[in-house]
Motif scaffolding. Structure first.
Motif, PDB file in Angstrom:
ATOM      1  N   VAL A  49      -1.763  -4.792  44.505  1.00 47.74           N
ATOM      2  CA  VAL A  49      -2.890  -5.567  43.972  1.00 47.74           C
ATOM      3  C   VAL A  49      -2.650  -7.067  44.138  1.00 47.74           C
ATOM      4  O   VAL A  49      -3.533  -7.803  44.589  1.00 47.74           O
ATOM      5  CB  VAL A  49      -3.189  -5.175  42.504  1.00 47.74           C
ATOM      6  CG1 VAL A  49      -4.115  -6.176  41.837  1.00 47.74           C
ATOM      7  CG2 VAL A  49      -3.833  -3.790  42.473  1.00 47.74           C
ATOM      8  N   TYR A  52      -3.030  -7.901  47.803  1.00 45.41           N
ATOM      9  CA  TYR A  52      -4.397  -7.960  48.316  1.00 45.41           C
ATOM     10  C   TYR A  52      -5.184  -9.118  47.699  1.00 45.41           C
ATOM     11  O   TYR A  52      -6.072  -9.694  48.340  1.00 45.41           O
ATOM     12  CB  TYR A  52      -5.119  -6.618  48.117  1.00 45.41           C
ATOM     13  CG  TYR A  52      -6.262  -6.488  49.089  1.00 45.41           C
ATOM     14  CD1 TYR A  52      -6.012  -6.264  50.444  1.00 45.41           C
ATOM     15  CD2 TYR A  52      -7.571  -6.671  48.681  1.00 45.41           C
ATOM     16  CE1 TYR A  52      -7.056  -6.204  51.362  1.00 45.41           C
ATOM     17  CE2 TYR A  52      -8.614  -6.614  49.591  1.00 45.41           C
ATOM     18  CZ  TYR A  52      -8.349  -6.382  50.925  1.00 45.41           C
ATOM     19  OH  TYR A  52      -9.386  -6.337  51.837  1.00 45.41           O
ATOM     20  N   VAL A  68     -15.463 -10.507  52.718  1.00 41.86           N
ATOM     21  CA  VAL A  68     -15.886  -9.154  52.328  1.00 41.86           C
ATOM     22  C   VAL A  68     -16.252  -8.301  53.545  1.00 41.86           C
ATOM     23  O   VAL A  68     -16.727  -7.176  53.397  1.00 41.86           O
ATOM     24  CB  VAL A  68     -17.037  -9.167  51.291  1.00 41.86           C
ATOM     25  CG1 VAL A  68     -16.592  -9.863  50.015  1.00 41.86           C
ATOM     26  CG2 VAL A  68     -18.318  -9.792  51.850  1.00 41.86           C
ATOM     27  N   GLY A 102     -14.796  -3.742  42.689  1.00 42.71           N
ATOM     28  CA  GLY A 102     -14.594  -4.539  43.905  1.00 42.71           C
ATOM     29  C   GLY A 102     -15.919  -5.121  44.377  1.00 42.71           C
ATOM     30  O   GLY A 102     -16.329  -4.929  45.516  1.00 42.71           O
ATOM     31  N   CYS A 103     -16.565  -5.878  43.482  1.00 42.98           N
ATOM     32  CA  CYS A 103     -17.942  -6.342  43.743  1.00 42.98           C
ATOM     33  C   CYS A 103     -17.988  -7.454  44.785  1.00 42.98           C
ATOM     34  O   CYS A 103     -19.058  -7.776  45.307  1.00 42.98           O
ATOM     35  CB  CYS A 103     -18.605  -6.793  42.453  1.00 42.98           C
ATOM     36  SG  CYS A 103     -17.736  -8.161  41.630  1.00 42.98           S
ATOM     37  N   ILE A 126     -10.394  -7.742  41.688  1.00 38.57           N
ATOM     38  CA  ILE A 126      -9.028  -8.259  41.486  1.00 38.57           C
ATOM     39  C   ILE A 126      -8.907  -9.723  41.908  1.00 38.57           C
ATOM     40  O   ILE A 126      -7.896 -10.354  41.617  1.00 38.57           O
ATOM     41  CB  ILE A 126      -7.975  -7.447  42.282  1.00 38.57           C
ATOM     42  CG1 ILE A 126      -8.361  -7.384  43.766  1.00 38.57           C
ATOM     43  CG2 ILE A 126      -7.776  -6.077  41.680  1.00 38.57           C
ATOM     44  CD1 ILE A 126      -7.257  -6.843  44.656  1.00 38.57           C
ATOM     45  N   SER A 127      -9.927 -10.250  42.585  1.00 40.11           N
ATOM     46  CA  SER A 127      -9.803 -11.596  43.160  1.00 40.11           C
ATOM     47  C   SER A 127     -10.648 -12.621  42.403  1.00 40.11           C
ATOM     48  O   SER A 127     -11.881 -12.619  42.513  1.00 40.11           O
ATOM     49  CB  SER A 127     -10.236 -11.558  44.631  1.00 40.11           C
ATOM     50  OG  SER A 127     -10.439 -12.873  45.112  1.00 40.11           O
ATOM     51  N   ILE A 130     -12.963 -14.558  44.880  1.00 43.00           N
ATOM     52  CA  ILE A 130     -14.229 -13.961  45.330  1.00 43.00           C
ATOM     53  C   ILE A 130     -15.210 -13.887  44.149  1.00 43.00           C
ATOM     54  O   ILE A 130     -16.426 -13.954  44.341  1.00 43.00           O
ATOM     55  CB  ILE A 130     -14.010 -12.583  46.012  1.00 43.00           C
ATOM     56  CG1 ILE A 130     -15.181 -12.244  46.960  1.00 43.00           C
ATOM     57  CG2 ILE A 130     -13.831 -11.462  45.007  1.00 43.00           C
ATOM     58  CD1 ILE A 130     -15.273 -13.055  48.195  1.00 43.00           C
ATOM     59  N   SER A 173     -16.404  -0.232  50.305  1.00 41.37           N
ATOM     60  CA  SER A 173     -15.365  -0.881  51.117  1.00 41.37           C
ATOM     61  C   SER A 173     -14.221  -1.421  50.254  1.00 41.37           C
ATOM     62  O   SER A 173     -13.735  -2.519  50.471  1.00 41.37           O
ATOM     63  CB  SER A 173     -16.005  -2.006  51.940  1.00 41.37           C
ATOM     64  OG  SER A 173     -15.155  -2.397  52.959  1.00 41.37           O
TER      65      SER A 173
HETATM   66  C1  LIG Z   1     -14.397  -5.582  51.679  1.00 38.14           C
HETATM   67  S1  LIG Z   1     -14.662  -6.295  50.112  1.00 38.14           S
HETATM   68  C2  LIG Z   1     -16.183  -5.505  49.639  1.00 38.14           C
HETATM   69  C3  LIG Z   1     -16.887  -6.208  48.510  1.00 38.14           C
HETATM   70  C4  LIG Z   1     -18.199  -5.562  48.062  1.00 38.14           C
HETATM   71  N1  LIG Z   1     -17.964  -4.236  47.544  1.00 38.14           N
HETATM   72  C5  LIG Z   1     -19.171  -5.551  49.198  1.00 38.14           C
HETATM   73  O1  LIG Z   1     -19.530  -4.489  49.671  1.00 38.14           O
HETATM   74  O2  LIG Z   1     -19.507  -6.639  49.644  1.00 38.14           O
HETATM   75  C6  LIG Z   1     -13.465  -5.478  49.040  1.00 38.14           C
HETATM   76  C7  LIG Z   1     -13.454  -6.068  47.650  1.00 38.14           C
HETATM   77  O3  LIG Z   1     -12.714  -5.208  46.809  1.00 38.14           O
HETATM   78  C8  LIG Z   1     -11.820  -5.984  46.033  1.00 38.14           C
HETATM   79  N2  LIG Z   1     -10.701  -5.106  45.685  1.00 38.14           N
HETATM   80  C9  LIG Z   1      -9.732  -4.636  46.499  1.00 38.14           C
HETATM   81  N3  LIG Z   1      -8.892  -3.833  45.820  1.00 38.14           N
HETATM   82  C10 LIG Z   1      -9.369  -3.778  44.550  1.00 38.14           C
HETATM   83  C11 LIG Z   1      -8.943  -3.112  43.366  1.00 38.14           C
HETATM   84  N4  LIG Z   1      -7.858  -2.331  43.363  1.00 38.14           N
HETATM   85  N5  LIG Z   1      -9.654  -3.274  42.233  1.00 38.14           N
HETATM   86  C12 LIG Z   1     -10.771  -4.062  42.235  1.00 38.14           C
HETATM   87  N6  LIG Z   1     -11.215  -4.732  43.321  1.00 38.14           N
HETATM   88  C13 LIG Z   1     -10.532  -4.580  44.471  1.00 38.14           C
HETATM   89  C14 LIG Z   1     -11.469  -7.163  46.907  1.00 38.14           C
HETATM   90  O4  LIG Z   1     -10.985  -8.258  46.176  1.00 38.14           O
HETATM   91  C15 LIG Z   1     -12.807  -7.442  47.582  1.00 38.14           C
HETATM   92  O5  LIG Z   1     -13.605  -8.307  46.840  1.00 38.14           O
END
Ligand SMILES: C[S@@+](CC[C@H](N)C(=O)[O-])C[C@H]1O[C@@H](n2cnc3c(N)ncnc32)[C@H](O)[C@@H]1O
Length: 262
Positions: A49, A52, A68, A102-103, A126-127, A130, A173
């Motif tokens: 975590v 990433y 994203v 992971g919004c 987690i970020s 973002i 994603s």
């Molecule tokens: C590729 S982006 C997709 C964002 C959004 N879902 C979209 O479709 O635009 C992946 C997102 O998931 C978040 N993320 C990755 N691992 C995560 C976790 N374990 N818990 C929460 N968020 C997470 C990242 O920080 C990032 O903002």
């Protein structure tokens, strides 16, 4: 037109990497930059975590839409519309309460926020970087009155959220960037916050060959690995065939309460 998925390649294998480099020589410098960053961040962050989160920090500083996964604003809008239209077609209603895991910067989220009643959208990520970009999206789209909640998390235990609250949980994603332990943690806890009759949709990068990952950033799973994991946590999981018809490289699984029918 459905996107043709390569379901057998092992992108981590040396053979695949050499073949890819020969076919796409222009992408080699970008890959090498990512590989160098991966080495450095792995050295600094032992758990996934925080690793990433650092990847997202670096990518968001360059461009939140690219961070994203969208190469342009046009594609960002189109991919968000695809997520929204799909859920709308599956019965997402304004009175539903939605949790987006992971919004990101609300690529799909701003459309959900606009559609749902005020206060019914809850986004976690987690970020912090973002999530700041997500606030910019709320402002840009004029959605302040909808009172979306945007909360940083360290893990996916969802422990600060109420029981049986969310009709729809959505993760687009996210598991494509997650090791199995993170997905396991999410599936172990999502059932508690899911309302009766609710559903949890997540996308993943599917392989029908060997499961693998590239640079700790991109993870490829077999469908049965993820459905079995959900079932181990007392949930029912099904592969969404209609999502395959859309022009998107990932696949989708829907998780609901209750074990599989026999
Ligand atoms: C590729 S982006 C997709 C964002 C959004 N879902 C979209 O479709 O635009 C992946 C997102 O998931 C978040 N993320 C990755 N691992 C995560 C976790 N374990 N818990 C929460 N968020 C997470 C990242 O920080 C990032 O903002």
């Amino acid at each position: 037109m459905p996107t043709k998925k390569n379901l057998t390649a092992n992108r981590a294998s040396l053979g695949h990497r050499i073949g890819y480099a020969l076919h796409h020589p222009n992408r080699v410098p970008h890959y090498l930059t990512r590989a160098a960053r991966d080495l450095w961040l792995r050295h600094r962050h032992t758990d996934h975590v925080s690793y990433y989160r650092a990847v997202m920090r670096s990518d968001t500083r360059a461009d939140p839409d690219t961070a994203v996964g969208s190469r342009s604003r046009e594609r960002w809008l189109a991919l968000g519309a695809m997520q929204f239209d799909y859920l709308l077609g599956h019965g997402l209603r304004p009175e539903h309460r939605m949790l987006e895991i992971g919004c990101g910067n609300l690529r799909g989220g701003w459309r959900f926020i606009r559609h749902l009643e005020p206060g019914h959208y809850y986004g976690i990520d987690i970020s912090p970087d973002i999530l700041s970009a997500a606030q910019d999206t709320v402002v840009e789209m004029g959605l302040q009155q909808q009172l979306p909640r945007l909360t940083p998390v360290r893990d996916l235990t969802l422990r600060f959220l109420p029981d049986a609250h969310f009709d729809v949980v959505h993760a687009h994603s996210v598991f494509s960037h997650s090791p199995l332990a993170v997905i396991d943690e999410c599936l172990a806890h999502v059932g508690r916050v899911l309302a009766p009759g609710g559903w949890f949709d997540f996308t993943f990068d599917r392989t029908e060959g060997e499961e693998h990952h590239v640079l700790r950033e991109d993870f490829y799973y077999r469908t049965e690995t993820l459905t079995a994991l959900a079932e181990r946590h007392g949930l029912r999981a099904r592969f969404m065939d209609d999502w395959e018809e859309l022009p998107h490289g990932q696949s989708k699984i829907r998780v609901t309460h209750g074990a599989l029918d026999t």
